[in-house]
Write a protein that holds these residues in place. Structure first.
Motif, short mmCIF file in Angstrom:
data_model
loop_
_atom_site.label_atom_id
_atom_site.label_comp_id
_atom_site.label_asym_id
_atom_site.label_seq_id
_atom_site.Cartn_x
_atom_site.Cartn_y
_atom_site.Cartn_z
N TRP A 139 21.21 52.15 1.67
CA TRP A 139 22.32 51.22 1.90
C TRP A 139 21.79 49.82 2.20
O TRP A 139 22.44 48.82 1.86
CB TRP A 139 23.26 51.72 2.99
N ASP A 143 32.21 49.73 10.80
CA ASP A 143 32.74 51.07 11.06
C ASP A 143 32.38 52.01 9.91
O ASP A 143 33.21 52.31 9.04
CB ASP A 143 34.25 50.99 11.25
N PHE A 144 31.15 52.50 9.90
CA PHE A 144 30.72 53.44 8.87
C PHE A 144 31.47 54.76 8.96
O PHE A 144 31.71 55.42 7.95
CB PHE A 144 29.21 53.71 9.00
N LYS A 162 34.66 55.27 9.79
CA LYS A 162 35.94 55.12 9.11
C LYS A 162 35.77 55.02 7.60
O LYS A 162 36.57 55.56 6.82
CB LYS A 162 36.65 53.88 9.64
N ALA A 163 34.70 54.36 7.15
CA ALA A 163 34.51 54.11 5.73
C ALA A 163 34.11 55.36 4.95
O ALA A 163 34.45 55.49 3.77
CB ALA A 163 33.44 53.04 5.54
N LEU A 164 33.40 56.31 5.60
CA LEU A 164 32.87 57.45 4.86
C LEU A 164 33.50 58.79 5.22
O LEU A 164 33.23 59.79 4.54
CB LEU A 164 31.35 57.55 5.06
N TYR A 201 30.93 61.21 -0.89
CA TYR A 201 29.99 60.43 -0.10
C TYR A 201 28.93 61.30 0.57
O TYR A 201 28.05 60.79 1.25
CB TYR A 201 30.72 59.63 0.97
N ARG A 212 28.70 52.72 -0.40
CA ARG A 212 29.92 52.45 0.36
C ARG A 212 29.60 51.80 1.70
O ARG A 212 30.29 50.87 2.15
CB ARG A 212 30.68 53.76 0.56
N MET A 213 28.54 52.27 2.37
CA MET A 213 28.14 51.69 3.64
C MET A 213 27.87 50.19 3.49
O MET A 213 28.32 49.37 4.30
CB MET A 213 26.89 52.39 4.17
N GLN A 224 28.94 48.22 1.09
CA GLN A 224 30.11 47.48 0.60
C GLN A 224 31.10 47.14 1.71
O GLN A 224 31.80 46.13 1.63
CB GLN A 224 30.83 48.29 -0.49
N VAL A 225 31.18 47.96 2.76
CA VAL A 225 32.13 47.67 3.84
C VAL A 225 31.54 46.75 4.89
O VAL A 225 32.24 46.34 5.82
CB VAL A 225 32.64 48.97 4.52
#
Length: 451
Positions: free
Chosen positions: A258, A400-401, A403-405, A418, A433-434, A436-437
């Motif tokens: 990431w 907030d990993f 919440k994101a994953l 994920y 994703r980590m 990108q957020v």
């Protein structure tokens, strides 16, 4: 991302907090005695070397800012090298540069050695192609140390090479090769590189073809940092973490951790919309904890608190810090992990950064239901820690990993696409994703240094 509340060291003192405060004070004092001159903010001061050779006063002159292009934390001593180290072999490490530069220098470590490490030949080159030991034409450079081609690194110490003129392209593989003719005891290494490196019998540090490098390795050995003189970057972001940052389940040789994606995002948007022009270096160690060290002296897999002065403050041009630690403090605690103690440890990391005026972004702990270490009690600890992080009383800003994953229908688990399959570590898509957020603007700015 949320902001840390003013004065955020926060609640009423506890016995755990007092012990941690004492430990942090000791860490700062010890690190000051061992790591002299660490933390180069503008490239005007080089990190001290620990070899007997003096530094070269005739380094190439150029313009730009010294930044970290790549780094890896020494994680322990390589099994099987206890007696002879890698005597008689050339070690060609393949590292990936997150920054372009016009000059470069390398840090080599004998942290876990039990006797002096003698290197009679070391070199630096740009790789001809990705995942290859062959050097690009006209890029092979011999490294020197205080003007001399041979360097002796004392046990437990490190050395920084003289500066060499070389054009390092952004997003390129770089070959850093060492050769030691004599036994040196345990080899200092980073265990989980997710990158293939190479060894050859005999001294082939100057070889450009790559032909002698017939043995592959999944470790980085001796080398812990590559710095470049950059005209495009203004500083370095240091990411301190565990296997989630180490990228232990990412695809080998494709730079899909990431932090790699974060680096690409920063480069693509740097200089616009208040996004700083920073490089990213990855200081993740698989299995790492905030509080507990591994075994041995020096300790394998040293805690986040104990290695912070070296692995964060000691990196070149550091301007901001990202912390993604805490899951292993829960999973590896044989009794009941105390969320307050872990949070106090995270705050201790922030205090160390704030003492240098560095901004800290912290991550929530991602779910691990389905992993063999999962229990309901451990999940409650994770939730308690995340609540404290989200409150804004731990870090300057929060990503907030969790919440994101997480799976929106089963929030104690990673979303299936994920999930790498072990229900703890992300897939390549999860790592992406980590990154990108992550709010890039959260990295900008400093805090007043606490004297």
């Amino acid at each position: 991302m949320t902001k840390r509340h003013a004065g955020g060291v926060g609640d009423s003192p506890t016995r755990h907090g007092a012990l941690l405060a004492a430990m942090i004070t000791l860490i700062v004092a010890v690190s000051a005695a061992i790591y002299v001159g660490v933390g180069i903010d503008d490239g005007s001061r080089r990190q001290e070397t620990f070899a007997s050779a003096p530094r070269n006063s005739a380094a190439p002159a150029s313009t730009g800012v010294w930044v970290g292009a790549w780094s890896a934390s020494p994680s322990g001593s390589e099994p099987g090298t206890e007696n002879n180290g890698l005597a008689g072999r050339s070690v060609r490490n393949v590292v990936h540069s997150s920054a372009a530069g016009t000059s470069a220098r390398v840090t080599l470590s004998n942290l876990y050695g039990q006797q002096p490490l003698t290197l009679t030949h070391a070199s630096l080159a740009v790789a001809a192609t990705v995942n290859s030991p062959a050097a690009a034409a006209d890029t092979m450079r011999r490294l020197t140390f205080g003007g001399r081609p041979t360097v002796v690194i004392a046990a437990g110490q490190q050395v920084v090479s003289d500066v060499v003129r070389i054009a390092i392209p952004h997003d390129s593989d770089v070959l850093i090769t060492t050769y030691s003719p004599t036994p040196s005891g345990p080899t200092t290494f980073h265990a989980h590189a997710r990158q293939i490196s190479y060894t050859a019998e005999g001294d082939h540090a100057a070889d450009v073809t790559g032909t002698p490098y017939t043995t592959q390795s999944m470790h980085w050995r001796y080398v812990t940092a590559l710095d470049v003189l950059s005209r495009d970057s203004a500083g370095t972001v240091v990411v301190l973490g565990d296997s989630l940052t180490d990228g232990i389940t990412s695809t080998v040789g494709e730079n899909r951790r990431w932090t790699d994606v974060l680096s690409d995002r920063l480069r693509a948007t740097a200089g616009s919309s208040d996004v700083p022009r920073y490089t990213v270096v990855n200081q993740g160690i698989s299995g790492n904890q905030v509080l507990a060290n591994g075994r041995g002296r020096p300790a394998d897999n040293p805690s986040g608190l104990s290695r912070f002065p070296r692995d964060v403050l000691g990196r070149t041009g550091v301007k901001a810090v990202v912390v993604d630690l805490g899951v292993n403090d829960i999973l590896k605690n044989p009794g009941q992990a105390d969320p307050e103690t872990i949070v106090a440890g995270l705050r201790g990391l922030v205090d160390l950064a704030h003492a240098r005026g560095l901004r800290v972004v912290g991550a929530t702990l991602m779910p691990f239901n389905g992993h063999r270490g999962y229990t309901d009690q451990r999940e409650s600890v994770r939730q308690a820690i995340n609540a404290r992080i989200r409150s804004g009383k731990v870090f300057d800003a929060v990503v907030d990993f969790d919440k994101a994953l997480r799976d929106p229908y089963a929030p104690g688990r990673l979303r299936s696409d994920y999930d790498s399959g072990d229900h703890l570590h992300p897939s390549d898509k999860g790592y992406e994703r980590m990154a990108q957020v992550f709010d890039l603007k959260a990295l900008k700015g400093a805090v007043p240094a606490e004297l």
